[in-house]
Design a protein around this motif. Structure first.
Motif, mmCIF file in Angstrom:
data_model
loop_
_atom_site.group_PDB
_atom_site.id
_atom_site.type_symbol
_atom_site.label_atom_id
_atom_site.label_comp_id
_atom_site.label_asym_id
_atom_site.label_seq_id
_atom_site.Cartn_x
_atom_site.Cartn_y
_atom_site.Cartn_z
ATOM 1 N N GLY A 70 8.740 -8.494 -8.788
ATOM 2 C CA GLY A 70 8.050 -7.366 -9.386
ATOM 3 C C GLY A 70 7.213 -6.612 -8.372
ATOM 4 N N PRO A 71 6.855 -5.361 -8.670
ATOM 5 C CA PRO A 71 6.044 -4.556 -7.746
ATOM 6 C C PRO A 71 4.707 -5.231 -7.438
ATOM 7 N N SER A 72 4.238 -5.032 -6.197
ATOM 8 C CA SER A 72 2.995 -5.663 -5.746
ATOM 9 C C SER A 72 2.199 -4.711 -4.886
ATOM 10 N N THR A 73 0.886 -4.872 -4.906
ATOM 11 C CA THR A 73 0.045 -4.183 -3.937
ATOM 12 C C THR A 73 0.204 -4.873 -2.589
ATOM 13 N N THR A 74 -0.276 -4.244 -1.558
ATOM 14 C CA THR A 74 -0.192 -4.865 -0.231
ATOM 15 C C THR A 74 -0.928 -6.196 -0.213
ATOM 16 N N ASP A 75 -2.133 -6.241 -0.806
ATOM 17 C CA ASP A 75 -2.900 -7.488 -0.806
ATOM 18 C C ASP A 75 -2.185 -8.581 -1.588
ATOM 19 N N GLU A 76 -1.605 -8.232 -2.733
ATOM 20 C CA GLU A 76 -0.878 -9.222 -3.528
ATOM 21 C C GLU A 76 0.340 -9.739 -2.775
ATOM 22 N N PRO A 124 -2.780 -8.598 5.647
ATOM 23 C CA PRO A 124 -2.541 -7.347 4.919
ATOM 24 C C PRO A 124 -2.391 -6.125 5.815
ATOM 25 N N THR A 125 -3.151 -6.072 6.902
ATOM 26 C CA THR A 125 -3.082 -4.900 7.773
ATOM 27 C C THR A 125 -1.729 -4.810 8.469
ATOM 28 N N GLY A 126 -1.292 -5.920 9.047
ATOM 29 C CA GLY A 126 0.011 -5.933 9.706
ATOM 30 C C GLY A 126 1.138 -5.704 8.722
ATOM 31 N N LEU A 127 1.016 -6.312 7.537
ATOM 32 C CA LEU A 127 2.043 -6.149 6.530
ATOM 33 C C LEU A 127 2.148 -4.695 6.083
ATOM 34 N N ASP A 128 1.008 -4.025 5.975
ATOM 35 C CA ASP A 128 1.040 -2.626 5.562
ATOM 36 C C ASP A 128 1.768 -1.769 6.588
ATOM 37 N N GLN A 129 1.594 -2.093 7.868
ATOM 38 C CA GLN A 129 2.321 -1.372 8.913
ATOM 39 C C GLN A 129 3.834 -1.623 8.792
ATOM 40 N N LEU A 130 4.201 -2.870 8.550
ATOM 41 C CA LEU A 130 5.616 -3.210 8.388
ATOM 42 C C LEU A 130 6.201 -2.492 7.178
ATOM 43 N N LEU A 131 5.464 -2.454 6.091
ATOM 44 C CA LEU A 131 5.930 -1.786 4.889
ATOM 45 C C LEU A 131 6.123 -0.284 5.122
ATOM 46 N N GLY A 132 5.322 0.281 6.008
ATOM 47 C CA GLY A 132 5.482 1.697 6.327
ATOM 48 C C GLY A 132 6.843 1.992 6.920
ATOM 49 N N VAL A 133 7.310 1.133 7.829
ATOM 50 C CA VAL A 133 8.642 1.317 8.405
ATOM 51 C C VAL A 133 9.715 1.093 7.348
ATOM 52 N N LEU A 134 9.551 0.053 6.550
ATOM 53 C CA LEU A 134 10.539 -0.249 5.519
ATOM 54 C C LEU A 134 10.614 0.857 4.474
ATOM 55 N N ARG A 135 9.479 1.489 4.204
ATOM 56 C CA ARG A 135 9.458 2.562 3.201
ATOM 57 C C ARG A 135 10.146 3.813 3.734
ATOM 58 N N THR A 136 9.839 4.195 4.963
ATOM 59 C CA THR A 136 10.392 5.436 5.501
ATOM 60 C C THR A 136 11.870 5.308 5.852
ATOM 61 N N THR A 137 12.349 4.075 5.977
ATOM 62 C CA THR A 137 13.775 3.877 6.250
ATOM 63 C C THR A 137 14.546 3.454 5.000
ATOM 64 N N TYR A 175 14.039 0.968 2.567
ATOM 65 C CA TYR A 175 14.185 -0.401 2.084
ATOM 66 C C TYR A 175 13.202 -0.760 0.975
ATOM 67 N N VAL A 176 12.032 -0.147 0.968
ATOM 68 C CA VAL A 176 11.076 -0.335 -0.124
ATOM 69 C C VAL A 176 10.565 1.035 -0.552
ATOM 70 N N ARG A 177 9.964 1.086 -1.724
ATOM 71 C CA ARG A 177 9.344 2.317 -2.190
ATOM 72 C C ARG A 177 7.936 1.984 -2.681
ATOM 73 N N ARG A 178 7.092 2.988 -2.755
ATOM 74 C CA ARG A 178 5.709 2.779 -3.191
ATOM 75 C C ARG A 178 5.386 3.765 -4.306
ATOM 76 N N HIS A 179 4.792 3.241 -5.355
ATOM 77 C CA HIS A 179 4.393 4.083 -6.489
ATOM 78 C C HIS A 179 3.054 3.579 -7.011
ATOM 79 N N GLU A 180 2.078 4.484 -7.016
ATOM 80 C CA GLU A 180 0.729 4.169 -7.487
ATOM 81 C C GLU A 180 0.182 2.909 -6.823
ATOM 82 N N GLY A 181 0.390 2.832 -5.508
ATOM 83 C CA GLY A 181 -0.183 1.748 -4.721
ATOM 84 C C GLY A 181 0.566 0.433 -4.777
#
Length: 336
Positions: free
Chosen positions: A49-55, A64-77, A79-85
């Motif tokens: 299920g959808p999760s916040t970065t901290d979750e 969380p900081t490093g993971l958020d950077q990784l998620l940025g690459v995955l989102r723009t390419t 692989y993941v999407r973000r909606h309402e955090g």
């Protein structure tokens, strides 16, 4: 995953107004990002299920900081999407990169990443000299994790194609013996034996040990030098010829033809150098052929060249039949 470019950006790259190699660089970054995400368990965690970065960080044991950077690459390419955090897998990721997916393409991606990064070193020198690096199977033997992925990939492909392949081969009446040269996993031989009760299969491969299981027998041996059983009703070379240089591939076809009784069938299944599928299929085939040449000395041989080898071996080859399950593969049946 390719970046989803709007039409005006696509046109700019095609015209040369934007640096096309930038897309390759992004792909390289994305490949490493996907590998890291799989190692962390990101995609499997998001499958719940959808999760916040901290979750998500808490779930996978990451900063969380490093993971958020990784998620940025995955989102723009893609692989993941973000909606309402909250982050979620895209449909493509859910279908191909989660451990519960019907096809876990992540293992394939990891295998190819290692091959390209480790085995393509010195590619320019090899092309300049005409001397491939070779050594693929020795390298693979030293990497048990990659070896398992490689052999699982071969078996998975065979199991996916086997039913269609068997349906295309008109087994000679009263056939008793089938010889599979290079099909160590046994998937094709097993499928033929299931479809034709009374048929037994012998598999010769350099990567197996001698043994038997029901209607199947395995014999260890180099395909170019081993003594091969004769008087076979059907002999198959499935996804084998591309691992050999042209001279050795032609010799292997001749050896295979020599195992058949009069009226027997020699069946060849191969990847096509120019598949009739998508642009992605065509691009992958070119890369696959280059890899075969550089790491094994082989190539995706032209289909008509293979038909020529069959004719030179004293067989009468029919036309190539393209598979419906894989637009990259074709099959030819030759009679003796």
């Amino acid at each position: 995953m390719p970046v989803d470019l709007p039409p005006d950006e696509v046109d700019a790259f095609r015209r040369g107004d934007a640096p096309a190699p930038m897309l390759d660089l992004i792909g390289l970054m994305a490949c490493h990002a996907v590998g890291a995400a799989r190692s962390l368990g990101v995609f499997d965690a998001l499958a719940a299920g959808p999760s916040t970065t901290d979750e998500l960080a808490a779930a996978v044991g990451a900063d969380p900081t490093g993971l958020d950077q990784l998620l940025g690459v995955l989102r723009t390419t893609g692989y993941v999407r973000r909606h309402e955090g909250r982050h979620a897998n895209t449909p493509a990721t859910a279908a191909w990169l989660c451990s519960g997916s019907p096809t876990d393409y992540g293992r394939i991606l990891g295998l190819w990443q290692a091959i390209v990064e480790e085995r393509w070193a010195g590619l320019a020198g090899a092309v300049r000299s005409g001397t491939p690096a070779g050594g693929f199977y020795d390298w693979l033997a030293g990497r048990p994790d990659l070896s398992a992925a490689f052999h699982d990939l071969q078996r998975g492909l065979a199991e996916w194609l086997a039913d269609e392949v068997v349906s295309l081969v008109p087994m000679p009446e009263g056939a008793k013996g089938l010889l599979d040269l290079g099909g160590g996993h046994g998937a094709y031989a097993a499928a033929f034996c299931r479809a034709h009760p009374g048929l037994s299969g012998t598999i010769v491969d350099g990567a197996v040990t001698d043994g038997s299981d029901g209607s199947l027998t395995w014999r260890a041996g180099d395909l170019l030098t081993a003594d091969l059983p004769g008087e076979q009703d059907v002999t198959v070379l499935f996804n084998v010829l591309h691992g050999f240089a042209a001279r050795d591939a032609a010799e292997l076809v001749a050896r295979a033809a020599g195992t058949l009784r009069a009226g027997g069938l020699l069946v060849v299944l191969e990847s096509m150098p120019e598949p009739l599928g998508t642009a992605a299929d065509l691009a992958f085939a070119a890369g696959f052929s280059l890899n075969l040449w550089h790491t094994q000395g082989g190539a995706l041989h032209p289909l008509e060249t293979i038909r020529g080898w069959l004719a030179a071996a004293g067989c009468a080859p029919g036309p190539w039949t393209e598979l419906t399950r894989s637009p990259s593969h074709a099959l030819v049946i030759a009679t003796t």
